[in-house]
Motif scaffolding. Sequence first.
Motif, PDB file in Angstrom:
ATOM      1  N   UNK A   1       0.817  -1.203   0.000  1.00 46.73           N
ATOM      2  CA  UNK A   1       0.000   0.000   0.000  1.00 46.73           C
ATOM      3  C   UNK A   1       0.852   1.253   0.000  1.00 46.73           C
ATOM      4  N   UNK A   2       0.454   2.232   0.792  1.00 49.74           N
ATOM      5  CA  UNK A   2       1.110   3.535   0.840  1.00 49.74           C
ATOM      6  C   UNK A   2       1.727   3.736   2.220  1.00 49.74           C
ATOM      7  N   UNK A   3       2.946   4.236   2.249  1.00 50.38           N
ATOM      8  CA  UNK A   3       3.606   4.515   3.519  1.00 50.38           C
ATOM      9  C   UNK A   3       2.759   5.497   4.328  1.00 50.38           C
ATOM     10  N   UNK A   4       2.552   5.254   5.596  1.00 49.46           N
ATOM     11  CA  UNK A   4       1.720   6.155   6.409  1.00 49.46           C
ATOM     12  C   UNK A   4       2.161   7.606   6.367  1.00 49.46           C
TER      13      UNK A   4
ATOM     14  N   UNK B   1      -0.201  10.679   4.931  1.00 51.20           N
ATOM     15  CA  UNK B   1      -0.538  11.828   5.774  1.00 51.20           C
ATOM     16  C   UNK B   1      -0.173  13.136   5.069  1.00 51.20           C
ATOM     17  N   UNK B   2       0.994  13.174   4.421  1.00 49.97           N
ATOM     18  CA  UNK B   2       1.381  14.384   3.696  1.00 49.97           C
ATOM     19  C   UNK B   2       0.436  14.631   2.524  1.00 49.97           C
TER      20      UNK B   2
ATOM     21  N   UNK C   1       6.883  16.726   6.159  1.00 52.58           N
ATOM     22  CA  UNK C   1       7.426  17.388   4.975  1.00 52.58           C
ATOM     23  C   UNK C   1       8.901  17.048   4.756  1.00 52.58           C
ATOM     24  N   UNK C   2       9.610  16.753   5.850  1.00 56.02           N
ATOM     25  CA  UNK C   2      11.036  16.424   5.702  1.00 56.02           C
ATOM     26  C   UNK C   2      11.243  15.143   4.911  1.00 56.02           C
ATOM     27  N   UNK C   3      10.281  14.222   4.988  1.00 57.13           N
ATOM     28  CA  UNK C   3      10.347  12.990   4.205  1.00 57.13           C
ATOM     29  C   UNK C   3       9.783  13.199   2.800  1.00 57.13           C
TER      30      UNK C   3
ATOM     31  N   UNK D   1       6.409   7.610  -3.549  1.00 59.99           N
ATOM     32  CA  UNK D   1       6.452   8.677  -4.550  1.00 59.99           C
ATOM     33  C   UNK D   1       5.038   8.881  -5.085  1.00 59.99           C
ATOM     34  N   UNK D   2       4.441  10.009  -4.750  1.00 59.67           N
ATOM     35  CA  UNK D   2       3.053  10.248  -5.112  1.00 59.67           C
ATOM     36  C   UNK D   2       2.967  11.015  -6.422  1.00 59.67           C
TER      37      UNK D   2
END
Length: 286
Positions: free
Chosen positions: A204-207, A211-212, A238-240, A276-277
């Motif tokens: 799936x998607x990293x939490x 959230x971002x 945001x740092x990630x 990577x979105x």
Amino acid sequence: MSPTENPLINSNPKTIKMVEKEMNFNETFFITHGNPILTVEDSHPLRPFFETWKQNIFSKKPKAILVISGHWETDFPSVNAVDINDTIHDFDDYPDAMYQLKYPAPGSIEMAKKVEEILTKSGYKTINMDKKRGLDHGAWVPLMYMYPQADIPVCQLSVQPKLSGTYHYNLGRALAPLKQEGVLIIGSGSATHPLDETPHFHNGVAPWAHEFHSWLHSALINRRIEEVNTYESKAPNWELAHPFPEHFYPLHIVMGAAGDNWKAELIHSSWDHGTLYHGAYKFTSN
């Protein structure tokens, strides 16, 4: 098409006025250009989005295109001013076939001068006109599928990663009049752009990324402009998501270029490695 058949140079003033009216754009776009491997991977989720651009997203044919790419970083605003754009293969260790790809779109020295003029009048003291640079993969990879004929003049504008989101938003505000001349303004970056060493999330998607992404979507849909401009103090993780800002700032520019009272619409959503979105947005002014 002969010169007498081209309505853009028809000598009838009424025709010229009609064409100019038709070329007024209310839209600007932010796209995620993705990994350039999509050029040799038919199954990449961004391929159908780019390939159906004219059918599903934007059917009008621009007079010219201004692309702001996260892969051109400078200290001051720079715009390329060339007759024909070279194709810059700014990536390493990819399949050989990718280095043979070309997107020989015409440039537009006239539009580059217009960008310089607009920004100078808006108080920007140093504008660089680059007479050699072509298009990096943040520009030519998506355009190769969006406008495969390569018959629309394209200029590329740089980002200034040492400066702020607010700075880039105001830069976009200055560029907004270009829309009234039939220029399509596209910001090409990434909705999230983590470091290469950031662990992939295969289930799936990293939490942190979700959230971002949820914060960004809500902020754009609800026009929380100041929050997006000062994302370092507002956005979760945001740092990630953007440890370096160069792939985020194209969004700020097109958000500013959208003008006043714009509405944001999500036009594409997919993920790569769960981190990577590939988010893309249309901004339409009222």
